[in-house]
Motif scaffolding. Structure first.
Motif, PDB file in Angstrom:
ATOM      1  N   ASP A 138      36.179  31.558  30.924  1.00 32.63           N
ATOM      2  CA  ASP A 138      36.548  30.763  32.109  1.00 32.63           C
ATOM      3  C   ASP A 138      37.945  31.082  32.646  1.00 32.63           C
ATOM      4  O   ASP A 138      38.492  30.315  33.435  1.00 32.63           O
ATOM      5  N   LYS A 162      35.932  33.939  34.020  1.00 34.51           N
ATOM      6  CA  LYS A 162      35.550  33.474  35.354  1.00 34.51           C
ATOM      7  C   LYS A 162      35.569  34.638  36.332  1.00 34.51           C
ATOM      8  O   LYS A 162      34.620  34.839  37.110  1.00 34.51           O
ATOM      9  N   ASN A 184      31.281  39.056  38.953  1.00 30.27           N
ATOM     10  CA  ASN A 184      32.659  38.568  38.782  1.00 30.27           C
ATOM     11  C   ASN A 184      33.642  39.665  38.418  1.00 30.27           C
ATOM     12  O   ASN A 184      34.713  39.394  37.881  1.00 30.27           O
TER      13      ASN A 184
END
Length: 381
Positions: A138, A162, A184
């Protein structure tokens, strides 16, 4: 790729191992331990011995100062060790006729210079300290670099982070590029600046708030123990002057370096460098005059300068390592590298670029693998 006469292949010996074409580091360590055992290398190695200082006494004589260290609390084997070493004895000194420096160049991290990094509040680290991707869950991570470590680590971290942004000097134009197969993972130009609020600005004009910057930027050559009175220096990661990346002309044959080149298949290269040094020290092979060697070094530096290469790229051998290896082989009286080795290295390099996430499991050179295994049979009769 292993040493020429000691193939790096899976062996049925009752031990649990990694038989994949691209095994984990534990299998590489086992290969080296097996080599050391089979050729009785361990009998001539002083383990737990730190070289503190190496200095010229007179022409042809070197004072080597060293001290014993004790294993850390984690214990460890003779080769791998573990824990923090502790000094156990006073320093001692011995005089030798020659010194061969083989201390490697993957311990002193090289960090990118980033404007504003002193006030940027995030975490910085080098790939040398990377182990697993889970701690980056994250988080927004910037990875600096575009070579093997950057590719491998960015692919791993993208499964947990993330966002992952790869900053590369080689990507100098256009907008950020989202990488195929990832939602991502983006490729950027190099970092322009960092700021107190955690923002990282890229040269492509984009910016993002970042938690971690990881430097996959290589290493520095580091010889804190070596005293040559300024004859051998490290200038912007160029170790020199070195004839053929091995011998300082002013100090031949008493000082030499093994393993300086990078972006190579290291084992065959250092094997032939070592054989060349051994042949020179024993008198079986002669070097050119110091003047001729220095002229060769100067011509090489001039060639790099004309091509626009910075000093820090002096020892990269991506495009000519086998030409260099075959030159070494000829000096030592050995045959040139087998053609399948050269073609396999070239095919693997191409495959890694085309399949960065799966090149370890997919390839198109099975015919070369078959040639290699056929060649290796002579060593297992």
């Amino acid at each position: 790729m292993g040493f020429f006469d000691y193939p790096f292949v899976a062996v049925e010996d009752g031990r649990e191992g990694d038989s994949r074409r691209f095994p984990r580091h534990q299998e590489v360590l086992r290969y080296l331990e097996d080599f050391a055992r089979d050729f009785e290398v361990l009998e001539v190695v002083r383990f737990r011995t730190e070289v503190v200082r190496v200095e010229m006494e007179e022409e042809g004589k070197w004072a080597v100062r060293w001290r014993r260290v004790a294993a850390g609390e984690d214990g460890g084997g003779e080769i791998t060790g573990g824990g923090e070493d502790q000094v156990e004895e006073e320093e001692e000194e011995e005089i030798y006729d020659g010194v061969v420096v083989c201390n490697g160049h993957y311990t002193e991290p090289r960090l990118a210079a980033i404007p504003g990094i002193d006030i940027w509040p995030g975490k910085q680290m080098h790939s040398h300290n990377y182990r697993v991707p889970e701690p980056f869950r994250d988080q927004v991570v910037v990875i600096i670099g575009s070579a093997a470590s950057a590719v491998d680590i960015s692919n791993e971290i993208a499964q947990f982070a993330k966002e992952v942004h790869v900053a590369s000097r080689s990507d100098t134009e256009g907008t950020p590029k989202r990488q195929p197969g990832y939602g991502n993972l983006w490729l950027h130009s190099m970092i322009e600046s960092t700021h107190e609020d955690g923002t990282v600005v890229f040269q492509d004009g984009s910016s993002t708030h970042v938690d971690v910057i990881m430097h996959c930027t290589g290493y520095k050559y580091h010889f804190p123990f070596l005293q040559t009175h300024g004859i051998v220096t490290v200038d912007d990661n160029r170790v020199g002057p070195l004839y053929k990346h091995v011998f300082p002309p002013a100090l031949v044959p008493y000082l030499s370096f093994i393993g300086i080149p990078w972006k190579v298949a290291p084992f065959p290269l250092v094997e032939l460098q070592s054989k060349w040094v051994a042949a020179v020290l024993s008198g079986r092979v002669s070097l050119p005059t110091r003047k001729v060697m220095m002229e060769d070094v100067d011509a090489f530096y001039k060639e790099l300068e004309t091509a626009g290469y910075p000093k820090r790229y002096t020892h990269i051998m991506t495009n000519y390592q086998y030409e260099y290896i075959d030159w070494l082989a000829n000096e030592c009286g050995y045959p040139p590298t087998e053609e399948w080795r050269k073609l396999m290295y070239k095919a693997t390099s191409k495959n890694r670029k085309e399949r960065p996430g799966s090149y370890r499991d997919e390839w198109d050179d099975d015919h070369l693998v078959a040639q290699a295994h056929e060649y290796f049979k002579r060593f297992f009769k």
